[in-house]
Design a protein around this motif. Structure first.
Motif, mmCIF file in Angstrom:
data_model
loop_
_atom_site.group_PDB
_atom_site.id
_atom_site.type_symbol
_atom_site.label_atom_id
_atom_site.label_comp_id
_atom_site.label_asym_id
_atom_site.label_seq_id
_atom_site.Cartn_x
_atom_site.Cartn_y
_atom_site.Cartn_z
ATOM 1 N N TYR A 155 -1.456 -3.624 0.484
ATOM 2 C CA TYR A 155 -0.354 -4.520 0.117
ATOM 3 C C TYR A 155 -0.124 -4.523 -1.393
ATOM 4 O O TYR A 155 1.010 -4.689 -1.845
ATOM 5 N N GLN A 202 2.071 -1.580 -1.935
ATOM 6 C CA GLN A 202 3.438 -1.863 -1.493
ATOM 7 C C GLN A 202 4.164 -2.760 -2.489
ATOM 8 O O GLN A 202 5.352 -2.555 -2.777
ATOM 9 N N MET A 203 3.446 -3.744 -3.018
ATOM 10 C CA MET A 203 4.055 -4.643 -3.999
ATOM 11 C C MET A 203 4.423 -3.907 -5.277
ATOM 12 O O MET A 203 5.441 -4.205 -5.914
ATOM 13 N N GLY A 222 7.973 -4.715 -4.792
ATOM 14 C CA GLY A 222 7.868 -6.111 -5.210
ATOM 15 C C GLY A 222 9.160 -6.694 -5.736
ATOM 16 O O GLY A 222 9.392 -7.906 -5.633
ATOM 17 N N HIS A 223 10.032 -5.857 -6.279
ATOM 18 C CA HIS A 223 11.296 -6.342 -6.864
ATOM 19 C C HIS A 223 12.434 -6.337 -5.853
ATOM 20 O O HIS A 223 13.561 -6.714 -6.191
ATOM 21 N N GLY A 233 10.062 -8.072 -1.177
ATOM 22 C CA GLY A 233 8.965 -8.458 -2.059
ATOM 23 C C GLY A 233 8.267 -9.752 -1.661
ATOM 24 O O GLY A 233 7.035 -9.783 -1.528
ATOM 25 N N LYS A 248 4.422 -10.072 -0.433
ATOM 26 C CA LYS A 248 3.539 -10.909 -1.249
ATOM 27 C C LYS A 248 2.807 -11.942 -0.384
ATOM 28 O O LYS A 248 1.613 -12.196 -0.578
ATOM 29 N N TRP A 287 0.131 -10.179 1.489
ATOM 30 C CA TRP A 287 -0.906 -9.771 0.549
ATOM 31 C C TRP A 287 -1.811 -10.952 0.201
ATOM 32 O O TRP A 287 -3.039 -10.819 0.150
#
Length: 215
Positions: free
Chosen positions: A66, A69-70, A74-75, A79, A83, A86
């Motif tokens: 995670y 992936q972020m 994340g943006h 995201g 999050k 995660w």
């Protein structure tokens, strides 16, 4: 010199022994009974070390997936969702770090490799698109849920099962199932080569579990 005898009852019989015999044998008998009384609660489930070791490794890997992936998504609109999952995985990892310390379990020697491999898997699938990232989540969580279910069956066969560990694995299994369902709901099955991608990831996860159990 006169020999002194003391009497005591064993069942329906009254037995006599000399003071010398009493001094020689009673302490040993008492020590034997004390050892027997305290030995049973100290018996450890033979599967416990492997369970804690492999679950710690698995939650570390999920944490890093995670994180990868972020780093890529994340943006984006996904995201906050990534999050949230995660943050749950971080809590899972922290709990198993506590259990490793509490039960004095040796972590897998593969920890540095799973750290790097997890991040690379998360970031690599995310670079293929959000659907591929969700497909990765579905594949990983499918293996973890099945693995936790196997562990729960093993633990529940033990009449002296550790309630804390049983509750922990049950809770984490349910949360991993939620992550799996979230991946399906957010387009995992629309990922390019979904079937092949998820099967490869599942095979890798199963291999990592088998290795982490042993070393």
């Amino acid at each position: 010199m006169r020999t002194l005898y003391t009497s005591y009852q064993r069942g329906d019989a009254i037995l006599y022994e000399s003071a010398q015999e009493s001094r020689m044998y009673r302490p040993q008998q008492i020590l034997h009974h004390v050892r027997r009384a305290h030995s049973a609660p100290l018996k450890k489930n033979p599967h416990l070390d492997a369970i804690i070791r492999v679950d710690h490794a698995g939650e570390l890997g999920a944490d890093r997936i995670y994180a990868g992936q972020m780093a890529v998504l994340g943006h984006t609109a996904e995201g906050p969702l990534i999050k949230h999952m995660w943050e749950q995985e971080i809590k899972h990892r922290q709990k198993f770090e506590e259990l490793i310390s509490k039960h004095r379990v040796r972590p897998t020697v593969m920890t540095p490799i799973w750290n790097i491999a997890g991040f690379a898997l998360g970031a690599g699938t995310a670079l293929l698109g959000k659907e591929a990232a969700m497909a990765c989540t579905v594949a990983v969580e499918t293996v973890i849920v099945d693995h936790y279910n196997d562990q729960l069956r093993t633990l529940m066969e033990d009449p002296n099962v550790d309630k804390d560990i049983l509750q922990t694995i049950t809770q984490f299994r349910d949360e991993e199932q939620q992550h799996h369902d979230t991946g399906i709901d957010h387009g995992a099955e629309q990922a390019p080569f979904y079937k092949a991608l998820t099967e490869v990831i599942k095979a890798g996860c199963k291999a990592a579990i088998a290795i982490s159990k042993k070393i």
